[in-house]
Design an enzyme around this catalytic site. Structure first.
Site, PDB file in Angstrom:
ATOM      1  N   LYS A  19       9.971  35.911 -73.697  1.00  0.00           N
ATOM      2  CA  LYS A  19       9.310  36.435 -75.029  1.00  0.00           C
ATOM      3  C   LYS A  19       8.761  37.784 -74.749  1.00  0.00           C
ATOM      4  CE  LYS A  19       6.960  33.039 -76.040  1.00  0.00           C
ATOM      5  NZ  LYS A  19       7.268  32.152 -74.892  1.00  0.00           N
ATOM      6  N   LYS A  45      -2.602  32.863 -72.393  1.00  0.00           N
ATOM      7  CA  LYS A  45      -2.378  33.485 -70.946  1.00  0.00           C
ATOM      8  C   LYS A  45      -2.932  34.947 -71.254  1.00  0.00           C
ATOM      9  CE  LYS A  45       1.865  32.627 -69.605  1.00  0.00           C
ATOM     10  NZ  LYS A  45       2.218  32.018 -70.947  1.00  0.00           N
TER      11      LYS A  45
END
Lengths: 291, 477
Positions: A19, A45
């Site tokens: 992604k 993240k």
């Protein structure tokens, strides 16, 4: 709600499916074409925009929120390749707190900070983590924050399973003003039957393919350089693939409400493909015959 | 699809747990929740159930969690709150109460508690969240959780006492008469030489928690309390007796004491003497009012609204003393769909009424009362409207009660029953007085009118006017 400034696009997909790589390359391609672009990483993240900003440090929205100080746009954003404004929502330490609520709070805060009025983007891309596991992760496709979503998927079952879950979320929220689906970005395409699996899936769910991105060494190499393919290998075929994808996404107005498959339907569909690819791999039938 | 509940009278599990621990002297609750979760309970209960405990409402130590504690987790905020609470609030035991929010986020409350316990502080936690159930559930589960861990964090003597019993089932603040009822059951048991751990209120406290493991028996009144009694049974082999309700007359006190006598050795002389006194007390007062009962209160149709144990208890008094016909027993306990109690009260209710309903929705309750054609309601202050509309008197005896200040009064045991009987009779007589006054006033308004017949021509008033006419002749107006 005030009129939306720019096209707001959410990009979903199973964790590790590519992604962030895809989104960053789309952002870079749009910026290269002269558009003003914001990319918002909606993942604890906080590594969505790494390749746009050369891995430079960027405090996340939620880190700033945690400090409790007054937050300015400059503190939580940085301009990367082609002037793409990079923002990371950030989130809690893994295993603690509620990341879903974090996404919600970060998106709300960006709106409060008049991000879009200040930057006047042509395109805003939201790179949302993994599966739509709870309401928080569906925030970008609810409440009119974005009006279109794309899902990145390979031909792996779990990736398509995650795509199907996103379709369920879109199906739920679209009738009340949520985003519709622009299409499926078929990523990590290898020769053989992989395209056909994804194509069969989109046909079954009443959706379409936004573009095919082949597996390529250029992507891996560029990432290792901390750059997008558009920046690191602008003349490569892979860069053109991303440019074409970006153009399609920029121009596509064919948005649909998908028809997700039910659990048993999806399982049966997958089992059927399991039988077919076994026949192909074992040489019983050729690809064309199996399809 | 969930239904709408009008005027819900049961708080959440956090509220039940909170009102339970805050009524144990020496115990300090620490609420890990949004600001407001504890105060709501205080606002609901402090004016309805006999004042408020030392650590209640605005005085409850709490984390007042905010959005950042949801996003990043609230465990470190809890650690800070526990440490600060121990520094500034004197307590013998600190009980951490979890909330919906921390349960959803998944805060590791257990780890925080262990960390503080390792520093030799007396802290236990309960991991029930508000959404786990109602206040009754909170009462049961917080006590069970306390008994599961308190003996590991707090030194207490293990010395079996063959004369000691634990009392469960009287939920602090959920029974408006909880303080008096606790005192009454303690009085009864002490009367035959039994020491009772009642845990709550002025006669209870942390010592009762410490000593619970030493008891020879646990007695559960009603269904709420099965769980802590079970924990003590499993951990310390303490047998359990369960009764449908607290006793309300000398005979029921005798039955209870006889049952206890099978487990605990009692001196029969002491038991007989005590029970004779109880019988004499009861007979004296019921004898004194027999004529009044016959004249004013005999055989009325009564609807009772309240928690199951209270309905059984008050239904028995109404039936036995006043010959009432219980036309509706409405049980308002917050029962879960997967009800897990062993107690089955079908037979008990069969002896009281055949019309048993389980609902805490005011609309249902009002409809049931209306259709029951009751002449009297025993319920809460929430039944004021339906009682007024139906033109029938209301005895406020179940939660919530807004119009009485209840401290040590009770509605159980011989003494509590006598108090309730007095209340019942007073209400009926008061209602008669008000209705008579209404008639007189109406009659006065009619003076100067030409004939009764003119008024009786109005539809629906014939019967009333006949009554007034009869009354007028009696009173020579």
């Amino acid at each position: 709600m005030a009129e939306k400034i720019g096209k707001h696009i959410a990009i979903y997909g199973k964790g590790g499916i590519g992604k962030s790589t895809t989104t960053s390359n789309i952002s870079a391609a749009l910026a290269e074409a002269g558009y003003r672009v914001i990319q918002i990483g909606c993942d604890p993240k906080s590594d969505s925009t790494n390749t746009l900003r050369g891995n430079n440090y960027l405090p996340t929205v939620l880190d700033s929120l945690r400090e409790g100080n007054k937050i300015h746009l400059d503190d939580i954003s940085v301009k990367g390749f082609g002037g793409v404004l990079c923002i990371e929502s950030g989130g809690p330490v893994p295993g603690v707190g509620c990341a879903g609520r974090g996404i919600n709070a970060a998106v709300n805060l960006l709106q409060e900070l008049n991000l879009f009025e200040e930057f006047k983007p042509d395109y805003v891309l939201y790179d949302v983590l993994g599966d739509v596991v709870c309401g928080g992760f569906a925030v970008p496709i609810r409440d009119g924050i974005t009006d279109r979503a794309y899902v990145v998927s390979s031909s792996d079952f779990m990736a398509l399973y995650a795509a199907n879950n996103l379709f369920k979320a879109i199906n739920k929220y679209a009738p009340t003003g949520g985003a519709k689906l622009g299409g499926v970005i078929a990523n990590s395409m290898k020769p053989g039957y992989h395209r056909e699996i994804v194509e069969d899936f989109v046909a079954k769910t009443g959706t379409s393919i936004a573009g095919y991105v082949n597996r390529s060494i250029d992507v891996q190499q560029s990432e290792l350089y901390g750059k997008t393919v558009i920046e690191a290998k602008p003349n490569s075929a892979q860069a053109d693939i991303y440019r074409n994808l970006a153009k399609h996404i920029a121009e596509n107005e064919n948005l649909v409400v998908p028809n997700p498959l039910g659990s048993s339907e999806l399982r049966d569909w997958a089992r059927n493909w399991g039988d077919r690819i076994y026949d192909i791999e074992s040489g019983v039938v050729g690809v064309a015959e199996a399809i | 699809m969930a239904d709408i509940i009008k005027n819900p009278r049961n708080g959440c599990a956090l509220h039940g747990a909170l009102q339970t621990v805050q009524e144990i002297n020496g115990v300090v609750p620490v609420v890990h929740a949004n600001a407001g979760c504890g105060v709501i309970n205080y606002l609901a209960n402090s004016k309805t159930t006999g004042g408020s405990a030392r650590f209640s409402g605005y005085s409850i130590p709490g984390t007042a969690a905010q959005e950042r504690h949801v996003i990043f987790g609230g465990a470190s905020r809890l650690r800070e709150q526990i440490k600060n609470t121990i520094k500034v609030v004197d307590g013998v035991l600190y009980v951490i109460l979890n909330s919906c929010e921390s349960a959803m986020v998944g805060d590791d409350v257990d780890a925080m508690t262990r960390e503080i316990v390792e520093q030799h502080e007396p802290v236990v936690d309960t991991l029930i969240a508000g959404f786990n159930g109602g206040a009754h559930f909170g009462y049961e589960h917080v006590l069970a959780d306390v008994f599961k861990s308190v003996y590991d964090v707090r030194l207490s003597e293990t010395n079996k006492n063959s004369n000691l019993v634990n009392i469960f089932g009287i939920i602090p603040e959920k029974d408006p008469y909880w303080q008096g009822n606790i005192e009454e059951i303690k009085r009864i048991l002490e009367g035959v030489g039994i020491k009772a751990n009642v845990f709550f209120g002025v006669t209870g406290g942390i010592e009762d928690i410490d000593n619970a493991k030493n008891a020879a028996l646990s007695i559960v009144f009603g269904r709420w309390g099965e769980l802590p009694a079970k924990v003590l049974n499993e951990k310390f082999d303490i047998p359990v007796i369960q009764k449908a309700a607290l006793p309300v007359n000398a005979l029921e006190e005798k039955e209870l004491i006889d049952e206890i006598g099978k487990v605990i050795s009692l001196e029969q002389d002491v038991v007989d003497e005590f029970l004779n006194k109880e019988l004499a007390y009861e007979s004296n007062y019921y004898g004194r009012i027999r004529d009044e009962v016959i004249e004013h209160a005999i055989g009325k149709s009564v609807a009772i609204v309240g928690d199951e144990e209270q309905v059984i208890r008050l239904g028995r008094i109404a039936k036995d003393v006043f010959g009432a016909k219980i036309v509706a027993a409405i049980l308002t306990d917050s029962l879960k769909k997967d009800e897990e109690h062993e107690l089955n009260n079908d037979e008990v209710f069969a002896s009281i009424t055949s019309s048993v309903y389980k609902t805490s929705d005011q609309k249902d309750i009002d409809d049931i009362i209306r259709q029951s054609k009751a002449e009297l309601v025993i319920g809460s202050s929430l039944e004021v409207n339906i009682a007024n509309k139906a033109g029938i008197p209301l005895i406020e005896a179940s939660y919530p009660i807004y119009h009485k200040s209840i401290l040590n009064q009770s509605t159980s045991g011989v003494r509590g029953a006598v108090e309730f009987v007095s209340n019942y009779l007073t209400t009926v007589k008061q209602d008669e007085k008000e209705k008579t006054e209404e008639l007189y006033n109406y009659l006065k308004q009619l003076k100067g009118q030409k004939t009764w017949q003119e008024h009786s021509s109005k539809r629906g008033q014939v019967k009333q006017l006949n009554l007034i006419s009869e009354l007028a002749s009696k009173e020579s107006i």
